[in-house]
Design a protein around this motif. Structure first.
Motif, PDB file in Angstrom:
ATOM      1  N   CYS A 263      -0.188   9.324  17.528  1.00  0.00           N
ATOM      2  CA  CYS A 263      -1.517   9.236  16.927  1.00  0.00           C
ATOM      3  C   CYS A 263      -1.943   7.771  16.855  1.00  0.00           C
ATOM      4  CB  CYS A 263      -1.493   9.851  15.524  1.00  0.00           C
ATOM      5  SG  CYS A 263      -3.079   9.790  14.662  1.00  0.00           S
ATOM      6  N   GLU A 264      -3.246   7.541  16.974  1.00  0.00           N
ATOM      7  CA  GLU A 264      -3.816   6.210  16.786  1.00  0.00           C
ATOM      8  C   GLU A 264      -4.744   6.239  15.577  1.00  0.00           C
ATOM      9  OE1 GLU A 264      -5.768   4.968  20.323  1.00  0.00           O
ATOM     10  OE2 GLU A 264      -3.908   4.745  21.491  1.00  0.00           O
ATOM     11  N   ILE A 265      -4.636   5.221  14.750  1.00  0.00           N
ATOM     12  CA  ILE A 265      -5.519   5.087  13.585  1.00  0.00           C
ATOM     13  C   ILE A 265      -6.278   3.775  13.732  1.00  0.00           C
ATOM     14  CG2 ILE A 265      -5.670   4.987  11.072  1.00  0.00           C
ATOM     15  CD1 ILE A 265      -3.051   6.442  10.895  1.00  0.00           C
ATOM     16  N   ARG A 266      -7.596   3.859  13.726  1.00  0.00           N
ATOM     17  CA  ARG A 266      -8.428   2.675  13.952  1.00  0.00           C
ATOM     18  C   ARG A 266      -9.207   2.304  12.689  1.00  0.00           C
ATOM     19  NH1 ARG A 266      -8.613   1.123  19.223  1.00  0.00           N
ATOM     20  NH2 ARG A 266      -7.588   2.552  20.706  1.00  0.00           N
ATOM     21  N   ASN A 267      -9.993   1.232  12.818  1.00  0.00           N
ATOM     22  CA  ASN A 267     -10.824   0.720  11.717  1.00  0.00           C
ATOM     23  C   ASN A 267      -9.989   0.293  10.514  1.00  0.00           C
ATOM     24  OD1 ASN A 267     -13.222   1.255  13.203  1.00  0.00           O
ATOM     25  ND2 ASN A 267     -13.118   3.404  12.556  1.00  0.00           N
ATOM     26  N   LEU A 268      -8.860  -0.330  10.799  1.00  0.00           N
ATOM     27  CA  LEU A 268      -8.027  -0.873   9.733  1.00  0.00           C
ATOM     28  C   LEU A 268      -8.362  -2.344   9.514  1.00  0.00           C
ATOM     29  CD1 LEU A 268      -4.574   0.690  10.737  1.00  0.00           C
ATOM     30  CD2 LEU A 268      -6.274   1.609   9.142  1.00  0.00           C
ATOM     31  N   LEU A 269      -7.882  -2.899   8.434  1.00  0.00           N
ATOM     32  CA  LEU A 269      -8.091  -4.317   8.140  1.00  0.00           C
ATOM     33  C   LEU A 269      -7.031  -5.142   8.858  1.00  0.00           C
ATOM     34  CD1 LEU A 269      -8.770  -4.064   4.293  1.00  0.00           C
ATOM     35  CD2 LEU A 269     -10.460  -4.183   6.144  1.00  0.00           C
ATOM     36  N   SER A 270      -7.421  -6.300   9.337  1.00  0.00           N
ATOM     37  CA  SER A 270      -6.472  -7.156  10.055  1.00  0.00           C
ATOM     38  C   SER A 270      -5.588  -7.926   9.078  1.00  0.00           C
ATOM     39  CB  SER A 270      -7.230  -8.142  10.955  1.00  0.00           C
ATOM     40  OG  SER A 270      -8.022  -9.014  10.161  1.00  0.00           O
ATOM     41  N   ASP A 271      -4.405  -8.265   9.556  1.00  0.00           N
ATOM     42  CA  ASP A 271      -3.461  -9.087   8.794  1.00  0.00           C
ATOM     43  C   ASP A 271      -3.128  -8.470   7.431  1.00  0.00           C
ATOM     44  OD1 ASP A 271      -1.749 -11.193   8.447  1.00  0.00           O
ATOM     45  OD2 ASP A 271      -3.279 -12.573   7.688  1.00  0.00           O
TER      46      ASP A 271
END
Length: 314
Positions: A263-271
């Motif tokens: 699965c891929e989860i997008r729209n996460l916060l960087s760092d």
């Protein structure tokens, strides 16, 4: 016969008697030593085969794996064995005939039986380990006389440990559930099928820690089922941002149904660090599932564009 000759004759008799007694004592000592070594080897053989450290470590790992498994109730005709793939072709009407309320009671019984079984396995293994330590203590501290004098105690200990091991091995496999009441409701003229309930296990779902990676604002996750090929199943994936800094960041979490092993989860916060958890989706026949695998990944920071442009100037 002169007195001198008689003295020589008597001395010879005495020497012969002493020699006979000495040889007899020596034979007895040899027999005692032989018995001691034979019985000592019996204990050593038991320790090296039936109760070896390697075997106990394997059993430890097996119990830890069982604690991570999922446990289900299977409804089988009495003529089919657990694991027989033919039961997959049974008509769904068999399940429909089972009284739902009674089946829920059997699920609770299955949950209790599974918990007790896991506790008993842990307790039996501890008893086996303690018994091994006692046998090693006997060998290291008992001299020949003490060992032979207490052989009945040692022999009883061997018998008890052998029985414990048999019970332990038999309990490693989930057993049949005892059905006290009929599970099938009154179906009138329909012939009531002969069924039995058994507990079955599914190996735990675990993240592939090499293939699960984080990028700047998304992650790619992959998991597998221990000791077997991944079968088509329904999974539940959870994710959560660790240490949110604002109220808005608290919504960086969720539950996702997944039908594959990736699965891929997008729209996460960087760092930032995220925790991910995967497990099988709950089904009607699930009775016990205590463990679920968790992995923490940290998304990468975005490249500093200003610094990059400065570095590119001549």
């Amino acid at each position: 016969m002169s007195f001198g000759t008689m003295d020589v004759y008597l001395n010879e008799i005495e020497n012969n008697l002493q020699s006979i007694l000495y040889n007899k004592e020596e034979d007895q000592e040899n027999e005692t030593w032989k018995m001691y070594m034979e019985r000592k080897n019996i204990v050593l053989e038991f320790l090296h085969s039936d109760l070896s450290l390697h075997l106990l470590k394997r059993h430890h790992k097996r119990i830890e794996l069982l604690k991570k498994c999922s446990y289900y109730i299977e409804i089988l005709p009495k003529h089919l064995a657990l694991g027989d793939q033919n039961h997959l072709m049974l008509p769904t009407t068999m399940f429909q005939l089972v009284d739902p309320w009674r089946f829920q009671r059997m699920k609770k019984l299955g949950t209790v039986q599974t918990k007790i079984q896991l506790l008993l396995l842990t307790d039996l293994l501890e008893q086996l380990e303690q018994g091994r330590e006692e046998l090693v203590h006997f060998l290291e501290t008992y001299d020949m006389v003490t060992f032979l004098a207490r052989w009945d105690l040692v022999k009883q200990k061997l018998s008890n440990l052998s029985e414990l091991m048999d019970n332990f091995l038999a309990m490693l496999v989930p057993g049949r559930l005892y059905v006290k009441h009929r599970l099938v409701s009154d179906v009138g003229a329909t012939k009531i099928p002969h069924i039995r309930l058994v507990l079955s296990t599914k190996m735990p779902v675990m993240f592939d820690r090499k293939e699960s990676v984080a990028h700047e604002d998304w992650v790619s996750l992959k998991w597998f089922i221990t000791s077997q090929q991944c079968q088509p199943e329904q999974y539940e994936l959870r994710f959560k941002l660790l240490e949110p800094r604002t109220q808005q960041e608290r919504i960086q979490c969720g539950i996702m149904p997944v039908t594959s092993n990736m699965c891929e989860i997008r729209n996460l916060l960087s760092d930032r660090s995220y925790r991910f958890t995967v497990k099988r989706a709950e089904t009607y026949t699930l009775v016990y599932e205590q463990w679920r695998d968790t992995i923490t990944l940290e998304t990468k920071p975005y490249p500093d564009e200003g610094m990059e442009s400065t570095m590119c100037e001549p």
